[in-house]
Design a protein around this motif. Structure first.
Motif, PDB file in Angstrom:
ATOM      1  N   GLY A  88       0.816  -1.213   0.000  1.00 43.10           N
ATOM      2  CA  GLY A  88       0.000   0.000   0.000  1.00 43.10           C
ATOM      3  C   GLY A  88       0.847   1.260   0.000  1.00 43.10           C
ATOM      4  O   GLY A  88       0.376   2.336  -0.348  1.00 43.10           O
ATOM      5  N   HIS A  89       2.120   1.114   0.368  1.00 46.76           N
ATOM      6  CA  HIS A  89       3.015   2.270   0.405  1.00 46.76           C
ATOM      7  C   HIS A  89       3.980   2.273  -0.780  1.00 46.76           C
ATOM      8  O   HIS A  89       5.016   2.939  -0.753  1.00 46.76           O
ATOM      9  N   TYR A  90       3.615   1.519  -1.803  1.00 52.54           N
ATOM     10  CA  TYR A  90       4.335   1.569  -3.075  1.00 52.54           C
ATOM     11  C   TYR A  90       4.039   2.928  -3.713  1.00 52.54           C
ATOM     12  O   TYR A  90       2.874   3.326  -3.834  1.00 52.54           O
ATOM     13  N   THR A 138       0.755  13.493   0.888  1.00 48.36           N
ATOM     14  CA  THR A 138       1.505  12.899   1.993  1.00 48.36           C
ATOM     15  C   THR A 138       0.686  11.762   2.602  1.00 48.36           C
ATOM     16  O   THR A 138      -0.514  11.891   2.831  1.00 48.36           O
ATOM     17  N   CYS A 139       1.359  10.653   2.859  1.00 50.10           N
ATOM     18  CA  CYS A 139       0.713   9.452   3.380  1.00 50.10           C
ATOM     19  C   CYS A 139       0.970   9.352   4.892  1.00 50.10           C
ATOM     20  O   CYS A 139       1.881   9.988   5.420  1.00 50.10           O
ATOM     21  N   ILE A 140       0.187   8.517   5.582  1.00 49.02           N
ATOM     22  CA  ILE A 140       0.405   8.338   7.021  1.00 49.02           C
ATOM     23  C   ILE A 140       1.786   7.769   7.315  1.00 49.02           C
ATOM     24  O   ILE A 140       2.300   7.908   8.416  1.00 49.02           O
ATOM     25  N   CYS A 141       2.421   7.134   6.321  1.00 49.30           N
ATOM     26  CA  CYS A 141       3.731   6.515   6.537  1.00 49.30           C
ATOM     27  C   CYS A 141       4.871   7.532   6.437  1.00 49.30           C
ATOM     28  O   CYS A 141       6.007   7.234   6.784  1.00 49.30           O
ATOM     29  N   GLY A 142       4.559   8.739   5.928  1.00 51.62           N
ATOM     30  CA  GLY A 142       5.604   9.746   5.743  1.00 51.62           C
ATOM     31  C   GLY A 142       6.067   9.878   4.307  1.00 51.62           C
ATOM     32  O   GLY A 142       6.676  10.875   3.923  1.00 51.62           O
ATOM     33  N   ASN A 143       5.796   8.855   3.513  1.00 44.95           N
ATOM     34  CA  ASN A 143       6.113   8.893   2.081  1.00 44.95           C
ATOM     35  C   ASN A 143       5.048   9.746   1.364  1.00 44.95           C
ATOM     36  O   ASN A 143       4.069  10.182   1.975  1.00 44.95           O
ATOM     37  N   ARG A 144       5.251   9.998   0.093  1.00 43.94           N
ATOM     38  CA  ARG A 144       4.250  10.743  -0.686  1.00 43.94           C
ATOM     39  C   ARG A 144       3.779   9.919  -1.880  1.00 43.94           C
ATOM     40  O   ARG A 144       4.549   9.168  -2.465  1.00 43.94           O
ATOM     41  N   GLY A 145       2.500  10.114  -2.215  1.00 45.23           N
ATOM     42  CA  GLY A 145       1.947   9.466  -3.399  1.00 45.23           C
ATOM     43  C   GLY A 145       1.896   7.949  -3.325  1.00 45.23           C
ATOM     44  O   GLY A 145       1.967   7.267  -4.344  1.00 45.23           O
ATOM     45  N   CYS A 146       1.760   7.423  -2.096  1.00 40.64           N
ATOM     46  CA  CYS A 146       1.629   5.965  -1.952  1.00 40.64           C
ATOM     47  C   CYS A 146       0.335   5.497  -2.637  1.00 40.64           C
ATOM     48  O   CYS A 146      -0.637   6.248  -2.733  1.00 40.64           O
ATOM     49  N   LEU A 147       0.342   4.225  -3.037  1.00 44.79           N
ATOM     50  CA  LEU A 147      -0.850   3.640  -3.646  1.00 44.79           C
ATOM     51  C   LEU A 147      -2.084   3.936  -2.807  1.00 44.79           C
ATOM     52  O   LEU A 147      -3.131   4.303  -3.327  1.00 44.79           O
TER      53      LEU A 147
HETATM   54 ZN   LIG Z   1       2.448   5.406   2.608  1.00 44.31          ZN
END
Ligand SMILES: [Zn+2]
Length: 312
Positions: free
Chosen positions: A158-160, A168-177
């Motif tokens: 999901g964080h691909y 911004t995603c809850i994981c800190g990455n951006r544009g995650c699936l």
């Molecule tokens: Zn993510």
């Protein structure tokens, strides 16, 4: 015979619900409870104690699936961003104090185990599985081994990244699936449409259309809803193609509530995957739905518990 009589205590800790069950060694759910996920650690501990007393008394092993990054050896929750962050740093074998073997792992990886033992992945050695729900979970089996990576992070599909400059995603990455294809992302997009007053049948569901209502409106031909689902499906199709080049699976399995959209979702994914991978693969890569009935998370947890008994 003793295996058939064996009873397992299986728990699936999700963002919306905690599901707990008594399950036999051949995957029969004897008793199941579904409770709204507590919002504080004391409330969670209380719920765990209650479920343990009510369902776990005769268990010979315990399996727990939980969101986030779980240390399989210690059952410690190493990282859990989002609404259940209060569990981060805590150990599940301490919260569920059983005198029997206890195993815990990431919930999507646990669901993968259920499909391997009893469901759509029986007999496969290389596969990708995604659970399409509130967020997007993932699991990968490669050469017969469930991938864990160096710290247990592997398989968080999901964080691909599907849009490097995306939200911004809850994981800190951006544009995650899952910032584009997940129930929450789809519902956020639907809220935006309703809030802005765009002409759509979704206005009848104001102010918060559900993901299922968005898919239903799209299938009925509502252009605004269709715009949301098309964008989400394109993101997932692109991700599946990218993942195929990384893992070279025999099959892709999709579970979770959004997979219930059936061919409306699966057919465009199959078309995209063929367009993007056929020249290298020279074959159609099957995309199928999970075979286990809901709650597959509980059966996966039971499959994990069985692994604990096998190692004793
Ligand atoms: Zn993510």
């Amino acid at each position: 015979m003793k295996d058939a009589m064996q009873q397992l205590f299986a728990v699936d800790i999700g963002g919306t619900q905690v599901k707990a069950a008594r399950v036999t060694a051949d995957g029969q759910v004897l008793e199941l409870r579904k409770i709204s996920t507590p919002t504080t650690l004391p409330a969670f501990r209380e719920l765990a104690a209650q479920l343990t007393a009510e369902l776990g008394a005769q268990a010979s092993a315990v399996g727990i699936g939980c969101k986030g990054r779980i240390d399989e050896a210690t059952t410690r929750i190493e990282a859990l961003p989002g609404t259940m962050n209060y569990l981060e740093g805590h150990t599940l074998s301490e919260i569920f104090p059983f005198p029997v073997p206890i195993r815990a792992d990431n919930d999507a990886r646990v669901a993968l185990r259920g499909e391997l033992r009893w469901g759509a992945l029986q007999g496969f050695s290389d596969a990708i599985m995604l659970t399409l729900g509130t967020g997007v979970g993932g699991g990968v089996i490669s050469g017969g081994h469930i991938l864990r990576g160096a710290t247990g992070l592997a398989g968080h599909l999901g964080h691909y990244t599907v849009d490097p400059a995306g939200a911004t995603c809850i994981c800190g990455n951006r544009g995650c699936l899952e910032t584009i294809f997940s129930a929450k992302a789809i519902e956020a997009a639907a809220f935006s449409i309703v809030h802005r007053g765009v002409a759509s049948t979704l206005l009848d569901k104001a102010p918060h259309p559900t993901c299922a209502e968005v898919f239903a409106a799209a299938q009925s031909g509502d252009p605004a809803a269709r715009e949301i689902t098309d964008r989400a499906i394109d993101a997932l199709g692109g991700a599946l193609a990218g993942l195929t080049y990384i893992f070279d699976p025999q099959i892709i399995v999709l579970g979770g509530q959004i997979a219930g959209a059936g061919d409306f979702l699966l057919n465009p994914l199959r078309r995209m995957l063929r367009e993007r991978t056929f020249s290298m693969l020279h074959r159609e890569l099957p995309i199928v739905r999970t075979a286990l009935d809901d709650p597959s998370g509980v059966l996966g947890a039971a499959a994990l518990a069985l692994e604990a008994t096998a190692n004793c």
